[in-house]
Enzyme design. Sequence first.
Site, PDB file in Angstrom:
ATOM      1  N   SER A  78       0.928  -0.612  -0.185  1.00 56.54           N
ATOM      2  CA  SER A  78      -0.230   0.018   0.237  1.00 56.54           C
ATOM      3  C   SER A  78       0.775   1.207  -0.143  1.00 56.54           C
ATOM      4  O   SER A  78       0.664   1.971   0.074  1.00 56.54           O
ATOM      5  CB  SER A  78      -0.908  -0.305   1.012  1.00 56.54           C
ATOM      6  OG  SER A  78      -0.314  -0.449   2.278  1.00 56.54           O
ATOM      7  N   ASP A  92       4.696  -7.776   6.773  1.00 56.27           N
ATOM      8  CA  ASP A  92       5.086  -8.972   7.202  1.00 56.27           C
ATOM      9  C   ASP A  92       5.088  -8.944   8.538  1.00 56.27           C
ATOM     10  O   ASP A  92       4.638  -9.555  10.112  1.00 56.27           O
ATOM     11  CB  ASP A  92       6.597  -9.503   6.942  1.00 56.27           C
ATOM     12  CG  ASP A  92       6.269  -9.362   5.065  1.00 56.27           C
ATOM     13  OD1 ASP A  92       5.702  -9.672   4.701  1.00 56.27           O
ATOM     14  OD2 ASP A  92       6.655 -11.064   4.861  1.00 56.27           O
ATOM     15  N   HIS A 137      -0.214   5.595   6.299  1.00 54.58           N
ATOM     16  CA  HIS A 137       0.370   5.693   4.988  1.00 54.58           C
ATOM     17  C   HIS A 137       0.458   7.438   5.051  1.00 54.58           C
ATOM     18  O   HIS A 137       0.089   8.372   6.061  1.00 54.58           O
ATOM     19  CB  HIS A 137      -0.548   4.981   4.371  1.00 54.58           C
ATOM     20  CG  HIS A 137      -0.752   3.830   4.261  1.00 54.58           C
ATOM     21  ND1 HIS A 137      -2.291   3.290   4.645  1.00 54.58           N
ATOM     22  CD2 HIS A 137      -0.502   2.775   2.905  1.00 54.58           C
ATOM     23  CE1 HIS A 137      -2.044   1.399   4.888  1.00 54.58           C
ATOM     24  NE2 HIS A 137      -1.424   2.058   3.850  1.00 54.58           N
TER      25      HIS A 137
END
Length: 428
Positions: free
Chosen positions: A89, A205, A342
């Site tokens: 993303s 992850d 983000h």
Amino acid sequence: MEWLWIAVATCMLTSPYVKGNDWWWEYEEGIRHYSQEALNKEFPEKTRPVSFKHPEFQCPDMSPSPSVPSSVEYVKAADIKVIAALGDSLTTAIGANATTVLGIPIEFRHVSWSIGGYGSFQEVITLANIIKLFNPKLLGAAPGKTVHGMQAHISETGFNLAVTGHNTFNLPDQTRHLIDTLRGYEGLNFEEDWKLLTILMGMNDICDYCKDKALFSVDNFIHYMTMALEMLMNEVPRMIVNVVQILPMHTLREVQKPTPGCLLQRSFCSCLIEPVPRSPELQEMVEVNLEFQRRLEKLLNSDRFFRDDFAVILQPFLKHADPPRLPSGKIDMTFFTHDCFHFTIKGHEELAKGLWNNMFQPEGGKMIVSSFSDPISLICPPMEHPYIFTRPIAANSGQSHLQSLARSHAVIFLLLLLHVPLGCLGLV
């Protein structure tokens, strides 16, 4: 027009197409805690005004090589014909220019730090827009927006084939998609054109690590990264691959403090956000993050992925990056989207500048950002070495070793000549 994109994204919440999609489930979980007022509240400081302009960027030498280079060590910025990106993303630029929380599912690929192709450099700084100053005919820059979970055509994505929510085990599939796309794309000379690919992967992850420590282990991270890079090296000629070092993610915990509404951050990265301060769980996450960085360095600080027309370079500028702060020491929230996770366009532009600078700095001399509080200044390719730095130190060491060996053999031969009668050598 953003209301139309938001309407499409909102419809996706009830669409059967996305049921079972982990990212959408996390998003739904996050926004159900918001009031209707909070969902529709606008934050104009997080968006880029249409009238905004950067100063021009000019370098003394912006020309291509006299002929198409055959060696990966002599590729100038203007020699790059194709740009591409893989990742998650952060590369799809989700929410990067959204005015409300409802705009988070919009992927603003056209302003993505590594491949966005919106407008020009003066409108938004991306790696692609910088390279377009050197080669205006660059192929692959992402021209448009997409909505996560909806099928998108290459006319919208360009060669930004990153997928929101993907983990490193998805990287080989992204790589296969890219190779097949490049090979069949009309107007691209697969064998002759120089291609620049940027990969940033692994942060999901870490965010998912506590959910399945085997699946999201550092060993698996390296395994799937290696698999993807070997596919590229074995199948794609004339390619330079930037692998960007992952962020130290624990500092993102601070991003939630200035605003109480950053509930989506907990949904997207619960393994990092939920542990209490100084807990064993948090310390384990910090150590895992560091181990991801160390193992990636170990993999790429070698000549394993280096040949005449192919190179993988670890670009380390994010290795120690601290979030941008105000003079008061508080986080500068204009760099972060409404999910507090983000980056907005401001953040993407700093990533683009850091990556560009690293490309024209040799190993051992690459800039590492300590904080995004101070804007990064773009550098020009050095006049004495106007090429993208691609030779790893290990390759230099290997070359030095071979040269040393050759010199040793020459010395031994001269000593033999001094001690062996000329007649024995058939010279008289």
